[in-house]
Motif scaffolding. Structure first.
Motif, PDB file in Angstrom:
ATOM      1  N   LEU A 193     -14.164  94.253  19.229  1.00  0.00           N
ATOM      2  CA  LEU A 193     -14.930  93.161  19.805  1.00  0.00           C
ATOM      3  C   LEU A 193     -16.208  93.008  18.985  1.00  0.00           C
ATOM      4  O   LEU A 193     -16.854  94.003  18.635  1.00  0.00           O
ATOM      5  N   ALA A 233     -13.439  87.501  26.234  1.00  0.00           N
ATOM      6  CA  ALA A 233     -12.673  87.429  24.983  1.00  0.00           C
ATOM      7  C   ALA A 233     -11.247  87.877  25.261  1.00  0.00           C
ATOM      8  O   ALA A 233     -11.022  88.880  25.953  1.00  0.00           O
ATOM      9  N   TYR A 286     -11.070  90.619  28.092  1.00  0.00           N
ATOM     10  CA  TYR A 286     -12.202  91.543  28.094  1.00  0.00           C
ATOM     11  C   TYR A 286     -13.433  90.844  28.677  1.00  0.00           C
ATOM     12  O   TYR A 286     -13.685  89.673  28.398  1.00  0.00           O
ATOM     13  N   MET A 329     -19.236  87.452  23.068  1.00  0.00           N
ATOM     14  CA  MET A 329     -18.372  88.292  22.246  1.00  0.00           C
ATOM     15  C   MET A 329     -17.065  87.576  21.959  1.00  0.00           C
ATOM     16  O   MET A 329     -16.693  86.615  22.629  1.00  0.00           O
ATOM     17  N   ASP A 330     -16.372  88.076  20.927  1.00  0.00           N
ATOM     18  CA  ASP A 330     -15.038  87.594  20.610  1.00  0.00           C
ATOM     19  C   ASP A 330     -14.224  88.749  20.041  1.00  0.00           C
ATOM     20  O   ASP A 330     -14.772  89.774  19.604  1.00  0.00           O
ATOM     21  N   TYR A 331     -12.932  88.563  20.059  1.00  0.00           N
ATOM     22  CA  TYR A 331     -11.980  89.576  19.591  1.00  0.00           C
ATOM     23  C   TYR A 331     -11.713  89.398  18.107  1.00  0.00           C
ATOM     24  O   TYR A 331     -11.643  88.270  17.610  1.00  0.00           O
TER      25      TYR A 331
END
Length: 382
Positions: free
Chosen positions: A280, A209, A217, A268-270
């Motif tokens: 996150l 991410a 990340y 995951m994503d920001y």
């Protein structure tokens, strides 16, 4: 702790009925005091091809917002028709656009130490779009235990990975005018010894991410203590001018700590809150939970338990419009404004445990995935 209460609107309508768990999904212990007690009810739609058939066994390993929809990626265990390509989805319809973006090795990489592996069904995990150029994508490799060994010279050059014998690779892709994506650059990732990442070929980096200032990340499934980790790489403009190891950085975030069992980060994503706080949103597929990770390191991770429901295409006796899944196994997470999109990686060993309504049996038997969505809740960040 604030208790989460309210209706959740997914792709379809909500169902507030019983719950199910996948094998070994119950967490034993965690240090977070921010566990939300009420399970989030999330409905999913089968992802469809243009011809009306469900998507065939993609073994989904990544999801990301791209232009007006989503892009997804498959790993090496997918059906051959899904491998080494990006596929685009109309998110609101859970419909594949019909555009495929096959990956092609560039001439400059054909002499790379990693050419044989990345051009021959590599285990691709996670997908991100460059924050400054939406024609550029980054993916990461995981299991290379069956890869053709590198030359002795290459093995010596890249022996100190800090993890697996064959290093984890970060690969740059660039969209071409003919809708192929060219593998233009590759760099191996290096973990320092004190990170204690361990030699786990199939339990490595599973999530990527982008945050602020080109910080990438990386979500790691487990380290030597069987705990998930979040690390980072600063991807500056000169990042791809080298083919040497790219060293990752450790930083303090308060992730859950478990005494036993497997509790990996798989996607995951920001997300940035309206007041500028950074988080996150990470999927722990074995536990059917979402982790809300405070990137400032001040707050404990909030654990959001989820129940996933699969749509039933035709009504039949004893079946509702949606059926509770035994296991969804989320492996892709994407933020589009204030909506969280999730895609599952059909877990071959247990996916047929989902069969309840017979009209969905064939979907489960060919390991078809579903696309889920849920509004992002302000209470997750309190």
């Amino acid at each position: 702790m604030r208790t989460y209460v309210g209706f959740i609107i997914g792709i379809g309508s909500l169902l507030l009925i019983g719950c199910g768990q996948s094998p070994e999904s119950e967490p034993i212990k965690q240090n977070s005091e921010k566990k939300i007690e009420q399970k989030l009810q999330v409905n999913g739609h089968w992802i469809m091809e243009q011809d009306g058939q469900v998507m065939l066994n993609p073994q989904t390993s990544g999801l990301v917002k791209w232009r007006d929809g989503l892009l997804t990626l498959s790993d090496r265990s997918a059906h051959p028709s899904q491998r080494l390509r990006l596929r685009s989805i109309f998110s609101e319809k859970a419909l594949l656009t019909g555009l495929d973006f096959p990956m092609i090795l560039s001439e400059q990489l054909q002499t790379s130490c990693f050419a044989a592996y990345i051009s021959d069904n590599p285990d691709l995990e996670a997908l991100v779009v460059d924050p400054e150029n939406d024609k550029v994508f980054y993916i990461v490799t995981e299991d290379a235990s069956n890869a053709t060994p590198m030359s002795e010279t290459c093995q010596q050059k890249y022996s100190n990975s800090g993890s697996t014998q064959y290093p984890t690779l970060l690969v740059r892709l660039e969209l071409q005018t003919n809708d192929s994506v060219l593998m233009t650059h590759v760099r191996p990732i290096q973990f320092s010894a004190d990170m204690q990442i361990g030699d786990f070929p199939n339990d490595g980096v599973e999530a990527l991410a982008f945050g602020q200032d080109r910080t990438l990340y990386l979500g790691v499934e487990k380290d030597n203590k069987k705990q998930a980790r979040v690390l980072s790489i600063q991807m500056h403009s000169d990042f791809w001018q080298s083919d040497e190891f790219a060293a990752v950085t450790a930083f303090d975030v308060k992730l859950p700590v478990f005494d036993s069992g497997n509790h990996p980060i798989n996607g995951m994503d920001y997300y940035q809150t309206p007041d500028g706080r950074e988080f996150l949103l990470a999927a722990a597929r074995n536990d059917e939970t979402l982790w809300v990770v405070d990137l400032s390191g001040k707050k404990e991770t909030v654990i959001v338990p989820m129940e996933f429901f699969a749509e039933t295409k035709a009504h039949s006796q004893g079946c509702e419009n949606y059926e509770l899944m035994d296991n969804a196994s989320i492996e892709g997470v994407a933020v589009i404004e204030n909506t969280l999109w999730l895609i599952n990686d059909p877990w071959k060993a247990v996916y047929l445990n989902n069969v309840k309504c017979e009209q969905n049996r064939e979907h489960y038997e060919i390991f078809a995935p579903l696309l889920f969505s849920v509004p992002i809740q302000a209470s997750w960040f309190d």
